[in-house]
Design a protein around this motif. Structure first.
Motif, PDB file in Angstrom:
ATOM      1  N   ASN A  12       0.869  -1.172   0.000  1.00  0.00           N
ATOM      2  CA  ASN A  12       0.000   0.000   0.000  1.00  0.00           C
ATOM      3  C   ASN A  12       0.909   1.226   0.000  1.00  0.00           C
ATOM      4  O   ASN A  12       1.187   1.814   1.035  1.00  0.00           O
ATOM      5  N   GLU A  14       0.506   4.187  -1.198  1.00  0.00           N
ATOM      6  CA  GLU A  14      -0.099   5.494  -0.965  1.00  0.00           C
ATOM      7  C   GLU A  14       0.126   5.946   0.474  1.00  0.00           C
ATOM      8  O   GLU A  14       0.510   7.091   0.710  1.00  0.00           O
ATOM      9  N   LYS A  15      -0.113   5.052   1.414  1.00  0.00           N
ATOM     10  CA  LYS A  15       0.100   5.396   2.829  1.00  0.00           C
ATOM     11  C   LYS A  15       1.573   5.659   3.112  1.00  0.00           C
ATOM     12  O   LYS A  15       1.919   6.518   3.913  1.00  0.00           O
ATOM     13  N   THR A  31       1.917  15.677  -2.807  1.00  0.00           N
ATOM     14  CA  THR A  31       1.685  14.324  -2.299  1.00  0.00           C
ATOM     15  C   THR A  31       0.511  13.682  -3.031  1.00  0.00           C
ATOM     16  O   THR A  31       0.610  12.553  -3.518  1.00  0.00           O
ATOM     17  N   ILE A  35       0.504  10.529  -5.738  1.00  0.00           N
ATOM     18  CA  ILE A  35      -0.349   9.343  -5.607  1.00  0.00           C
ATOM     19  C   ILE A  35      -1.140   9.126  -6.895  1.00  0.00           C
ATOM     20  O   ILE A  35      -1.276   7.996  -7.367  1.00  0.00           O
ATOM     21  N   GLU A  36      -1.644  10.204  -7.490  1.00  0.00           N
ATOM     22  CA  GLU A  36      -2.345  10.083  -8.779  1.00  0.00           C
ATOM     23  C   GLU A  36      -1.396   9.591  -9.874  1.00  0.00           C
ATOM     24  O   GLU A  36      -1.800   8.837 -10.748  1.00  0.00           O
ATOM     25  N   TYR A  39      -1.279   5.916  -9.843  1.00  0.00           N
ATOM     26  CA  TYR A  39      -2.425   5.312 -10.518  1.00  0.00           C
ATOM     27  C   TYR A  39      -2.232   5.352 -12.033  1.00  0.00           C
ATOM     28  O   TYR A  39      -2.538   4.385 -12.731  1.00  0.00           O
TER      29      TYR A  39
END
Length: 196
Positions: A12, A14-15, A31, A35-36, A39
Motif C-alpha cells: 500500500n 499510498e500510505k 503528495t 499518488i495520482e 495510478y
C-alpha cells in the motif's frame, strides 16, 4: 524491491508516501499528485493530466506546478518511446521507489512481503485450494492494515476446527472479524459478495 511489491499489489504505497511526505520534501498537493501519478503508472505508464485534475478537483495551473515540482525533485522521470515513428511520453517512477527504499529501509519491506506470503501459503494449504483475486486482495489488506501474521491466523483456524466448522475463506474471515475490536467495512463488503 518496492517497485516489484507495488506492481504486484503487495504494498500500500499510498500510505507510505503520505507517511514519508516530509522526508520526500513534498507539499500536500504534490503528495496527492504523486499518488495520482502512481495510478497513472499502474494504468498505462502515461501522465493523464486531465484525470489528475478531475480526481484532485484542481485547476490545470496547480497540477502543472505540482508535476513540475515533482520532476525537479527527481521523484519521477519522463521518457519517450517511439512506435511507428510516433513518440509517446511515458513516466518512470524508479527515482520515487529508490527514495522510498532509502526512507523506510528495505528490511521492513521484505518482512512485510514475507508476512503476506506466509499468510497466503497457510490459507491455501488449510483450504486446499488457490485463493481468488478478491481473497488475495483482502488477505493483503488484513495483513497490512490489521497486522495479522501466520501465527494469529493459525490460531483463528485452530479455533474454527475446534468449533467443528469447515475451514472456508468465509469462516476464516468471519472469525478474523470477530477477533478484531471493531468491524471492518471491507470485510462486510467481501462477505456480501461471497453470499451473492
Amino acid at each position: 524491491m518496492i517497485k516489484e511489491l507495488f506492481e504486484n499489489g503487495y504494498l500500500n504505497i499510498e500510505k507510505m508516501i503520505i507517511n514519508e511526505a516530509k522526508n520526500l520534501d513534498i507539499t500536500p498537493i504534490e503528495t496527492l499528485t504523486l499518488i495520482e501519478l502512481l495510478y497513472c503508472y499502474k494504468r498505462n505508464k502515461k501522465i493523464e493530466k486531465q484525470i489528475i485534475e478531475i480526481n484532485l478537483k484542481q485547476g490545470s495551473k496547480v497540477i502543472d506546478n505540482a508535476l513540475n515540482s515533482l520532476l525537479e525533485k527527481n521523484l519521477y522521470e519522463i521518457y519517450i518511446s517511439y512506435d511507428n515513428s510516433l513518440g509517446d511520453e511515458f513516466i518512470k517512477l524508479d527515482p520515487l521507489f529508490d527514495k522510498l527504499e532509502a526512507c523506510i529501509g528495505m528490511p521492513q519491506v521484505i518482512k512485510q512481503k514475507n508476512k503476506i506470503d506466509d499468510v497466503i501459503n497457510l490459507l491455501q494449504a488449510k483450504m486446499n485450494r488457490v485463493l481468488t483475486a478478491n481473497e488475495l486482495d483482502y488477505v493483503k489488506d488484513f495483513v497490512y492494515e490489521k497486522n495479522y501474521d501466520k501465527d494469529k491466523l493459525a490460531k483463528v483456524i485452530d479455533d474454527i476446527v475446534a468449533s467443528g466448522k469447515r475451514i472456508t475463506f468465509r469462516n476464516i474471515m468471519v472469525a478474523v472479524s470477530n477477533s478484531n475490536a471493531k468491524p471492518d467495512g471491507s470485510l462486510t463488503g467481501l462477505l456480501s459478495k461471497m453470499k451473492g
